[in-house]
Structure formats: C-alpha cells, structure tokens
Design a protein around this motif. Structure first.
Motif, PDB file in Angstrom:
ATOM      1  N   ARG A  24      33.256   8.368  40.263  1.00 42.23           N
ATOM      2  CA  ARG A  24      32.004   9.087  40.477  1.00 42.23           C
ATOM      3  C   ARG A  24      31.284   9.453  39.178  1.00 42.23           C
ATOM      4  O   ARG A  24      30.060   9.368  39.088  1.00 42.23           O
ATOM      5  N   ASP A  25      32.022   9.841  38.149  1.00 43.72           N
ATOM      6  CA  ASP A  25      31.390  10.251  36.899  1.00 43.72           C
ATOM      7  C   ASP A  25      30.671   9.105  36.196  1.00 43.72           C
ATOM      8  O   ASP A  25      29.758   9.332  35.402  1.00 43.72           O
ATOM      9  N   ASP A  26      31.105   7.903  36.475  1.00 48.29           N
ATOM     10  CA  ASP A  26      30.568   6.730  35.780  1.00 48.29           C
ATOM     11  C   ASP A  26      30.269   5.612  36.771  1.00 48.29           C
ATOM     12  O   ASP A  26      30.384   4.445  36.458  1.00 48.29           O
ATOM     13  N   TYR A  27      29.870   5.982  38.002  1.00 49.28           N
ATOM     14  CA  TYR A  27      29.792   4.994  39.068  1.00 49.28           C
ATOM     15  C   TYR A  27      28.742   3.901  38.841  1.00 49.28           C
ATOM     16  O   TYR A  27      28.940   2.765  39.256  1.00 49.28           O
ATOM     17  N   LYS A  28      27.658   4.222  38.140  1.00 47.30           N
ATOM     18  CA  LYS A  28      26.628   3.190  37.915  1.00 47.30           C
ATOM     19  C   LYS A  28      27.153   2.078  37.012  1.00 47.30           C
ATOM     20  O   LYS A  28      26.949   0.896  37.292  1.00 47.30           O
ATOM     21  N   ARG A  29      27.833   2.458  35.941  1.00 43.04           N
ATOM     22  CA  ARG A  29      28.407   1.453  35.037  1.00 43.04           C
ATOM     23  C   ARG A  29      29.498   0.664  35.740  1.00 43.04           C
ATOM     24  O   ARG A  29      29.557  -0.566  35.637  1.00 43.04           O
ATOM     25  N   VAL A  30      30.350   1.345  36.489  1.00 43.04           N
ATOM     26  CA  VAL A  30      31.433   0.673  37.206  1.00 43.04           C
ATOM     27  C   VAL A  30      30.849  -0.286  38.238  1.00 43.04           C
ATOM     28  O   VAL A  30      31.322  -1.417  38.386  1.00 43.04           O
ATOM     29  N   TYR A  31      29.806   0.140  38.937  1.00 41.94           N
ATOM     30  CA  TYR A  31      29.162  -0.736  39.923  1.00 41.94           C
ATOM     31  C   TYR A  31      28.621  -1.998  39.255  1.00 41.94           C
ATOM     32  O   TYR A  31      28.797  -3.105  39.776  1.00 41.94           O
ATOM     33  N   LEU A  32      28.005  -1.843  38.106  1.00 39.66           N
ATOM     34  CA  LEU A  32      27.485  -3.018  37.397  1.00 39.66           C
ATOM     35  C   LEU A  32      28.617  -3.953  36.954  1.00 39.66           C
ATOM     36  O   LEU A  32      28.477  -5.176  37.029  1.00 39.66           O
ATOM     37  N   ILE A  33      29.732  -3.395  36.527  1.00 40.64           N
ATOM     38  CA  ILE A  33      30.886  -4.221  36.157  1.00 40.64           C
ATOM     39  C   ILE A  33      31.407  -4.956  37.381  1.00 40.64           C
ATOM     40  O   ILE A  33      31.685  -6.162  37.325  1.00 40.64           O
ATOM     41  N   LEU A  78      45.937  -2.874  33.020  1.00 34.79           N
ATOM     42  CA  LEU A  78      45.356  -2.771  31.686  1.00 34.79           C
ATOM     43  C   LEU A  78      44.386  -1.587  31.642  1.00 34.79           C
ATOM     44  O   LEU A  78      43.984  -1.066  32.683  1.00 34.79           O
ATOM     45  N   PRO A  79      43.997  -1.165  30.449  1.00 29.43           N
ATOM     46  CA  PRO A  79      43.032  -0.056  30.369  1.00 29.43           C
ATOM     47  C   PRO A  79      41.639  -0.490  30.842  1.00 29.43           C
ATOM     48  O   PRO A  79      41.352  -1.676  30.976  1.00 29.43           O
ATOM     49  N   LYS A  80      40.793   0.517  31.074  1.00 34.53           N
ATOM     50  CA  LYS A  80      39.394   0.231  31.389  1.00 34.53           C
ATOM     51  C   LYS A  80      38.788  -0.530  30.222  1.00 34.53           C
ATOM     52  O   LYS A  80      39.179  -0.274  29.098  1.00 34.53           O
ATOM     53  N   PRO A  81      37.881  -1.413  30.385  1.00 31.29           N
ATOM     54  CA  PRO A  81      37.235  -1.851  31.618  1.00 31.29           C
ATOM     55  C   PRO A  81      37.981  -2.991  32.312  1.00 31.29           C
ATOM     56  O   PRO A  81      37.549  -3.452  33.354  1.00 31.29           O
ATOM     57  N   TYR A  82      39.103  -3.438  31.722  1.00 29.88           N
ATOM     58  CA  TYR A  82      39.810  -4.600  32.281  1.00 29.88           C
ATOM     59  C   TYR A  82      40.321  -4.328  33.679  1.00 29.88           C
ATOM     60  O   TYR A  82      40.302  -5.210  34.535  1.00 29.88           O
ATOM     61  N   LYS A  83      40.783  -3.108  33.939  1.00 28.41           N
ATOM     62  CA  LYS A  83      41.275  -2.795  35.284  1.00 28.41           C
ATOM     63  C   LYS A  83      40.135  -2.836  36.295  1.00 28.41           C
ATOM     64  O   LYS A  83      40.314  -3.250  37.422  1.00 28.41           O
ATOM     65  N   ILE A  84      38.934  -2.428  35.875  1.00 28.15           N
ATOM     66  CA  ILE A  84      37.774  -2.481  36.772  1.00 28.15           C
ATOM     67  C   ILE A  84      37.380  -3.930  37.020  1.00 28.15           C
ATOM     68  O   ILE A  84      37.048  -4.310  38.148  1.00 28.15           O
TER      69      ILE A  84
END
Length: 129
Positions: A24-33, A78-84
């Motif tokens: 939720r705190d970073d949902y826009k970036r995560v959605y784009l990924i 793996l750490p973010k962003p690889y896990k995403i």
C-alpha cells in the motif's frame, strides 16, 4: 468473450489489487513493476504465427517454460524489486495457465499438440471434485 475479459482482468486488475493490498505505501510503483512483467510476452515474437488464439503459452514459449517458472519462484526469495518482478511473472504464468484451462474446457482438441496439455488436463480433472 468472458475468457478475454477474465484474461485481461487478471493481467491488469489483479496486479493493481495485489499492489494496493500488499504494498500500500508504494502501490503505484509496485503496480507499474507488475505491469512491466508483461514484457515476458515478447517471447511470443519467436513463434510462427506470432498469435494463435488456441495456443497454450505454458511450456511453449521460452519465457513461459517450467524452467523459467522455477527461476521466477526463486526470485520471490530475493530482495525488492526482484521479488516483485518474480511475483509479477508468476501472476502472468497463472493468468496464461487459466487461459489454457478455459480453452481446454471449451475445446479439448484445440490443445492436442500443447506441451502443457497434461498439466492443463490435470487441473481440469482436479477441479471436478
């Protein structure tokens, strides 16, 4: 028609829901990924024809193979962003698998040559319990 709606909802709507619920705190970036992981479909350009409505992508295209999926699972550790990215790629594979199952339910003979036919048929059998 319903298969197409479900397919595109799983590609565009579900990543938004997951991004919002779990990041939720970073949902826009995560959605784009998560949306960017749809670039995995570039491997469809290696097929002839490039698009076939009754083709099951699973284990047909190079980035949709079981080996590639094992790498995507490993990326979850793996750490973010690889896990995403791994999550997005696995969501993509599940969406494509769902598409294969829906195609099989409507036209089993359409997937007679599909490399993942046994997997798809197994999912269909398991869902009948």
């Amino acid at each position: 028609m319903i298969q197409t709606i479900i397919h595109y909802f799983l590609h565009f709507g579900m990543p938004l829901i997951i991004a919002y619920l779990f990041f939720r705190d970073d949902y826009k970036r995560v959605y784009l990924i998560l949306l960017a992981t749809m670039l995995v479909d570039l491997d469809h350009l290696l097929a002839t024809p490039i698009f076939s409505p009754n083709r099951c992508s699973i284990n047909f295209h190079p980035l949709h193979t079981y080996y590639a999926m094992a790498v995507y699972v490993a990326m979850l550790f793996l750490p973010k962003p690889y896990k995403i990215i791994g999550l997005g790629l696995l969501l993509h594979m599940l969406t494509d698998l769902n598409d294969c199952v829906m195609t099989y339910l409507n036209c089993p003979q359409c997937l007679i040559e599909a490399p993942a036919r046994k997997l798809v048929a197994g999912f269909v059998r398991a869902s009948k319990f």
